[in-house]
Write an enzyme that holds these catalytic residues in place. Structure first.
Site, short mmCIF file in Angstrom:
data_model
loop_
_atom_site.label_atom_id
_atom_site.label_comp_id
_atom_site.label_asym_id
_atom_site.label_seq_id
_atom_site.Cartn_x
_atom_site.Cartn_y
_atom_site.Cartn_z
N ASP A 48 35.34 36.80 49.95
CA ASP A 48 35.74 38.16 48.91
C ASP A 48 36.84 38.44 49.01
O ASP A 48 37.26 39.22 50.01
CB ASP A 48 34.72 38.90 48.78
CG ASP A 48 34.27 39.44 47.38
OD1 ASP A 48 35.31 39.50 46.52
OD2 ASP A 48 33.32 39.62 47.03
N ASP A 73 39.03 38.09 37.74
CA ASP A 73 39.44 39.31 36.88
C ASP A 73 38.04 40.58 36.57
O ASP A 73 38.32 41.60 37.17
CB ASP A 73 39.79 39.13 35.86
CG ASP A 73 40.96 39.97 34.74
OD1 ASP A 73 41.40 40.92 35.68
OD2 ASP A 73 40.78 39.52 33.42
N SER A 100 44.44 29.75 37.98
CA SER A 100 43.44 29.20 37.54
C SER A 100 43.59 28.12 37.59
O SER A 100 43.70 27.31 36.96
CB SER A 100 45.57 28.45 36.11
OG SER A 100 47.03 29.74 36.13
#
Length: 280
Positions: free
Chosen positions: A10, A34, A118
Site C-alpha cells: 500500500d 488519489d 496512469s
C-alpha cells in the site's frame, strides 16, 4: 542514479520522505491511488491542494503538498495522461516521473515511493507504463537516493520487479550465491532465461554459499521453480512466465527448461566448485 526497488503493498503505508500521488487535473481528490492518499492523509492534503493549486495542475506536471497523517513528510502530486480518453503522448507520462523527481530535489527528499502512474483507471498499457517509469527514472539526474515502485496487486508487482531487476541489478556480496550469477553465460536458451537468471541473482545477492554442490543445486532449483511457477528440473520443454514478457518477440516470456538443465545449472555448479578450489 538512485537505487530502485519494486514493492508489493500500500503506497500510503510507505516509510519514505515523499510519496507520489497520481492526481487529476482538478487536484481535489479522486479515485484509485488519489482517493486512497487523500483518505489516509486526511483533510490537510485537500486544504493544501486548494491553497497551492487553485487552478489545478497540468498533465505531466508535478507539485507538492503536506502529507497530513501519512508517514511520509510530503505528497508530490503529478497528473498522468488519460490513455482511455485519448491522451497517448508518452512524453507526458515520462514528464510525470521527471517532474516528480525535480520537485523531490527541491524538497531535499532522499527517499520516494511512486505508484505506476496512469496504469489504473487511465488505462495506460501496463508493460509500457512500467517501461516508462523505469526508463525515465534511470535517465533523470536527481539527488534522490532511494526510489520505490509500489504495486498494490501481486501480478503487477511481479511484472514491475522483473523489469526493475533487469535495469537496476543489486550488488552481490562476496561469498554469496548471487556472485555465481555475476558473469552471464555466453549463450541463452529463450528470451525469458536472462530474466530468470537476473531474478535469481537478485534473490541470492546476500545469501552465503552452501557447503556442498547438492545443497546449492536444490536451493537454486527450488528458487527457480518458485519464480517460474512450475517445475524446471528434469524436463526439456518451454515454460511461460508472464512477468518475463516485455511485450515483444515470439519467445518472449518463455524460459527453456532444457537450457537450465543442460547449461544453466551445470555452469553455476562449475563456478561453485571453482570458487571452493580458489579458496581451499
Amino acid at each position: 542514479m538512485p537505487s530502485v526497488t519494486a514493492v508489493h503493498g500500500d503506497i500510503t503505508a510507505q516509510q519514505v520522505d515523499a510519496i507520489v500521488n497520481a492526481a487529476n487535473r482538478r487536484m481535489r481528490g479522486g479515485g484509485g491511488v488519489d482517493g486512497a492518499i487523500h483518505r489516509a492523509g486526511g483533510p490537510a492534503i485537500l486544504a493544501d491542494c486548494i491553497a497551492r493549486f487553485p487552478s489545478g495542475l497540468a498533465t505531466g506536471d508535478a507539485g507538492w503538498t503536506t502529507a497530513g497523517d501519512l508517514p511520509a513528510a510530503w505528497v508530490i502530486h503529478t497528473v498522468g495522461p488519460n490513455h482511455a480518453a485519448g491522451e497517448r503522448d508518452r512524453a507526458l507520462l515520462e514528464s510525470c516521473y521527471r517532474r516528480a523527481l525535480e520537485v523531490a530535489d527541491e524538497l531535499d527528499v532522499a527517499s520516494i515511493a511512486f505508484p505506476l502512474i496512469s496504469a489504473g483507471v487511465y488505462a495506460w498499457p501496463l508493460d509500457d507504463a512500467i517501461a516508462a517509469a523505469i526508463e525515465t527514472i534511470a535517465r533523470t539526474s536527481t539527488r534522490v537516493e532511494h526510489v520505490r515502485l509500489v504495486s498494490f496487486s501481486e501480478p503487477t508487482h511481479r511484472r514491475v520487479q522483473a523489469q526493475v531487476i533487469r535495469s537496476f541489478p543489486p550488488p552481490t556480496e562476496p561469498g554469496s550465491i548471487g556472485r555465481l550469477f555475476d558473469e552471464e553465460p555466453p549463450v541463452w536458451g529463450l528470451r525469458g532465461d536472462p530474466y530468470l537468471w537476473r531474478a535469481l541473482r537478485a534473490q541470492f545477492a546476500g545469501t552465503p554459499l552452501p557447503s556442498d554442490r547438492r545443497e546449492l543445486q536444490r536451493t537454486i532449483t527450488s528458487a527457480a521453480e518458485a519464480i517460474a511457477g512450475a517445475p524446471v528440473a528434469d524436463r526439456d520443454d518451454a515454460i511461460y512466465v508472464a512477468e518475463f514478457n516485455p511485450g515483444h518477440g515470439m519467445s518472449a516470456g518463455h524460459i527453456s527448461a532444457s537450457w537450465w538443465n543442460s547449461t544453466g545449472f551445470p555452469l553455476l555448479i562449475d563456478r561453485f566448485e571453482g570458487s571452493r578450489e580458489s579458496t581451499g
